[in-house]
Design a protein around this motif. Structure first.
Motif, PDB file in Angstrom:
ATOM      1  N   TRP A  75      48.893  74.264  76.172  1.00 43.88           N
ATOM      2  CA  TRP A  75      49.396  73.181  76.203  1.00 43.88           C
ATOM      3  C   TRP A  75      48.999  72.538  75.084  1.00 43.88           C
ATOM      4  O   TRP A  75      47.730  72.212  74.893  1.00 43.88           O
ATOM      5  CB  TRP A  75      49.385  72.365  77.412  1.00 43.88           C
ATOM      6  CG  TRP A  75      50.280  72.793  78.470  1.00 43.88           C
ATOM      7  CD1 TRP A  75      51.051  73.769  78.500  1.00 43.88           C
ATOM      8  CD2 TRP A  75      50.304  71.997  79.857  1.00 43.88           C
ATOM      9  NE1 TRP A  75      51.448  73.998  79.928  1.00 43.88           N
ATOM     10  CE2 TRP A  75      51.060  72.878  80.764  1.00 43.88           C
ATOM     11  CE3 TRP A  75      49.819  70.973  80.170  1.00 43.88           C
ATOM     12  CZ2 TRP A  75      51.456  72.415  81.788  1.00 43.88           C
ATOM     13  CZ3 TRP A  75      50.139  70.433  81.502  1.00 43.88           C
ATOM     14  CH2 TRP A  75      50.907  71.268  82.165  1.00 43.88           C
ATOM     15  N   VAL A  76      49.780  72.201  74.080  1.00 43.97           N
ATOM     16  CA  VAL A  76      49.411  71.487  72.767  1.00 43.97           C
ATOM     17  C   VAL A  76      49.598  70.010  72.768  1.00 43.97           C
ATOM     18  O   VAL A  76      50.828  69.546  73.297  1.00 43.97           O
ATOM     19  CB  VAL A  76      50.082  72.029  71.758  1.00 43.97           C
ATOM     20  CG1 VAL A  76      49.775  71.444  70.328  1.00 43.97           C
ATOM     21  CG2 VAL A  76      49.838  73.654  71.561  1.00 43.97           C
ATOM     22  N   TYR A  77      48.612  68.883  72.767  1.00 49.32           N
ATOM     23  CA  TYR A  77      48.767  67.682  72.540  1.00 49.32           C
ATOM     24  C   TYR A  77      48.492  67.496  71.272  1.00 49.32           C
ATOM     25  O   TYR A  77      47.783  67.874  70.410  1.00 49.32           O
ATOM     26  CB  TYR A  77      47.821  66.999  73.497  1.00 49.32           C
ATOM     27  CG  TYR A  77      48.387  67.304  75.153  1.00 49.32           C
ATOM     28  CD1 TYR A  77      48.918  66.158  75.654  1.00 49.32           C
ATOM     29  CD2 TYR A  77      47.833  68.409  75.661  1.00 49.32           C
ATOM     30  CE1 TYR A  77      49.296  66.205  76.921  1.00 49.32           C
ATOM     31  CE2 TYR A  77      48.353  68.428  77.136  1.00 49.32           C
ATOM     32  CZ  TYR A  77      48.937  67.400  77.685  1.00 49.32           C
ATOM     33  OH  TYR A  77      49.385  67.613  78.911  1.00 49.32           O
ATOM     34  N   PRO A  78      48.758  66.126  70.835  1.00 43.58           N
ATOM     35  CA  PRO A  78      48.346  65.779  69.521  1.00 43.58           C
ATOM     36  C   PRO A  78      46.805  65.845  68.949  1.00 43.58           C
ATOM     37  O   PRO A  78      46.851  66.487  67.683  1.00 43.58           O
ATOM     38  CB  PRO A  78      48.992  64.285  69.422  1.00 43.58           C
ATOM     39  CG  PRO A  78      49.748  64.130  70.302  1.00 43.58           C
ATOM     40  CD  PRO A  78      49.298  64.963  71.448  1.00 43.58           C
ATOM     41  N   LYS A  79      46.009  65.658  69.772  1.00 43.82           N
ATOM     42  CA  LYS A  79      44.584  65.709  69.382  1.00 43.82           C
ATOM     43  C   LYS A  79      43.761  66.746  69.841  1.00 43.82           C
ATOM     44  O   LYS A  79      42.287  67.119  69.271  1.00 43.82           O
ATOM     45  CB  LYS A  79      43.912  64.467  69.549  1.00 43.82           C
ATOM     46  CG  LYS A  79      44.620  63.251  68.868  1.00 43.82           C
ATOM     47  CD  LYS A  79      43.684  62.025  69.099  1.00 43.82           C
ATOM     48  CE  LYS A  79      44.234  60.993  68.365  1.00 43.82           C
ATOM     49  NZ  LYS A  79      43.554  59.644  68.679  1.00 43.82           N
ATOM     50  N   PHE A  80      44.520  67.736  70.752  1.00 44.72           N
ATOM     51  CA  PHE A  80      43.581  68.802  71.385  1.00 44.72           C
ATOM     52  C   PHE A  80      44.785  69.732  72.070  1.00 44.72           C
ATOM     53  O   PHE A  80      45.756  69.593  72.055  1.00 44.72           O
ATOM     54  CB  PHE A  80      42.726  68.460  72.603  1.00 44.72           C
ATOM     55  CG  PHE A  80      43.186  67.613  73.387  1.00 44.72           C
ATOM     56  CD1 PHE A  80      43.966  68.008  74.534  1.00 44.72           C
ATOM     57  CD2 PHE A  80      43.213  66.185  73.384  1.00 44.72           C
ATOM     58  CE1 PHE A  80      44.557  67.438  75.634  1.00 44.72           C
ATOM     59  CE2 PHE A  80      43.790  65.557  74.328  1.00 44.72           C
ATOM     60  CZ  PHE A  80      44.474  65.879  75.599  1.00 44.72           C
ATOM     61  N   THR A  81      44.137  71.097  72.332  1.00 42.35           N
ATOM     62  CA  THR A  81      44.979  72.000  72.934  1.00 42.35           C
ATOM     63  C   THR A  81      44.189  72.446  74.064  1.00 42.35           C
ATOM     64  O   THR A  81      43.315  72.658  74.229  1.00 42.35           O
ATOM     65  CB  THR A  81      45.220  73.333  72.065  1.00 42.35           C
ATOM     66  OG1 THR A  81      45.978  72.926  70.957  1.00 42.35           O
ATOM     67  CG2 THR A  81      45.787  74.500  72.606  1.00 42.35           C
ATOM     68  N   VAL A  82      44.926  72.672  75.260  1.00 49.43           N
ATOM     69  CA  VAL A  82      44.345  72.897  76.688  1.00 49.43           C
ATOM     70  C   VAL A  82      44.819  74.462  76.989  1.00 49.43           C
ATOM     71  O   VAL A  82      45.866  74.886  76.920  1.00 49.43           O
ATOM     72  CB  VAL A  82      44.892  72.121  77.685  1.00 49.43           C
ATOM     73  CG1 VAL A  82      44.334  72.352  79.078  1.00 49.43           C
ATOM     74  CG2 VAL A  82      44.741  70.326  77.467  1.00 49.43           C
ATOM     75  N   TYR A  83      43.658  75.306  77.438  1.00 55.70           N
ATOM     76  CA  TYR A  83      43.991  76.624  77.878  1.00 55.70           C
ATOM     77  C   TYR A  83      43.718  76.611  79.322  1.00 55.70           C
ATOM     78  O   TYR A  83      42.930  76.238  79.906  1.00 55.70           O
ATOM     79  CB  TYR A  83      43.154  77.638  77.131  1.00 55.70           C
ATOM     80  CG  TYR A  83      43.097  77.476  75.476  1.00 55.70           C
ATOM     81  CD1 TYR A  83      43.844  78.692  75.036  1.00 55.70           C
ATOM     82  CD2 TYR A  83      42.806  76.584  74.835  1.00 55.70           C
ATOM     83  CE1 TYR A  83      44.286  78.821  73.712  1.00 55.70           C
ATOM     84  CE2 TYR A  83      42.755  76.767  73.312  1.00 55.70           C
ATOM     85  CZ  TYR A  83      43.708  77.868  72.785  1.00 55.70           C
ATOM     86  OH  TYR A  83      43.802  77.689  71.496  1.00 55.70           O
ATOM     87  N   PHE A  84      45.019  77.123  79.995  1.00 60.14           N
ATOM     88  CA  PHE A  84      44.951  77.415  81.474  1.00 60.14           C
ATOM     89  C   PHE A  84      44.642  78.945  81.805  1.00 60.14           C
ATOM     90  O   PHE A  84      45.471  79.726  81.214  1.00 60.14           O
ATOM     91  CB  PHE A  84      46.097  76.854  81.879  1.00 60.14           C
ATOM     92  CG  PHE A  84      46.355  75.405  81.845  1.00 60.14           C
ATOM     93  CD1 PHE A  84      45.878  74.520  82.694  1.00 60.14           C
ATOM     94  CD2 PHE A  84      46.998  74.845  80.633  1.00 60.14           C
ATOM     95  CE1 PHE A  84      46.078  73.357  82.685  1.00 60.14           C
ATOM     96  CE2 PHE A  84      47.165  73.537  80.598  1.00 60.14           C
ATOM     97  CZ  PHE A  84      46.794  72.744  81.372  1.00 60.14           C
ATOM     98  N   GLU A  85      44.071  79.027  82.754  1.00 60.28           N
ATOM     99  CA  GLU A  85      44.211  80.603  83.370  1.00 60.28           C
ATOM    100  C   GLU A  85      44.917  80.206  84.661  1.00 60.28           C
ATOM    101  O   GLU A  85      44.363  79.490  85.673  1.00 60.28           O
ATOM    102  CB  GLU A  85      42.904  81.123  83.538  1.00 60.28           C
ATOM    103  CG  GLU A  85      42.728  82.550  84.149  1.00 60.28           C
ATOM    104  CD  GLU A  85      41.395  83.155  84.298  1.00 60.28           C
ATOM    105  OE1 GLU A  85      41.207  83.688  85.452  1.00 60.28           O
ATOM    106  OE2 GLU A  85      40.691  83.095  83.328  1.00 60.28           O
TER     107      GLU A  85
END
Length: 96
Positions: A75-85
């Protein structure tokens, strides 16, 4: 026999340098990341669920489909990207 062992020694020694450089660069990137707090850059923490991330940070600007096994989603947000398993946060990367 001696020239082969010399070549092997040279090859082994020349492969050490890139590994040491990579470690230094990674450590520099970690040290430069802002703190995960309201004073720095608040972002999801490891183990949070997708629902908890969405509730806290809103909808991402981009949701990329899962890849691999186990499924990894970004998931891409303006200031960071979150990685999910599966549905749990495994890492958050701050954009430069």
């Amino acid at each position: 026999m001696k020239p082969i062992s010399t070549l092997l020694l040279i090859a082994a020694l020349s492969s050490i340098s890139p590994l040491a450089t990579a470690d230094v660069l990674l450590l520099d990137a970690i040290e430069q990341a802002p703190a995960n707090s309201s004073e720095g850059l608040l972002r999801p923490r490891t183990g949070q669920t997708m629902d908890a991330v969405r509730a806290q940070f809103g909808s991402p600007s981009q949701e990329l489909p899962w890849v691999g096994e186990p499924p990894i989603t970004r998931w891409v947000y303006p200031k960071f990207t979150v990685y999910f398993e599966n549905e749990y946060v495994i890492n958050t990367v701050v954009h430069r």
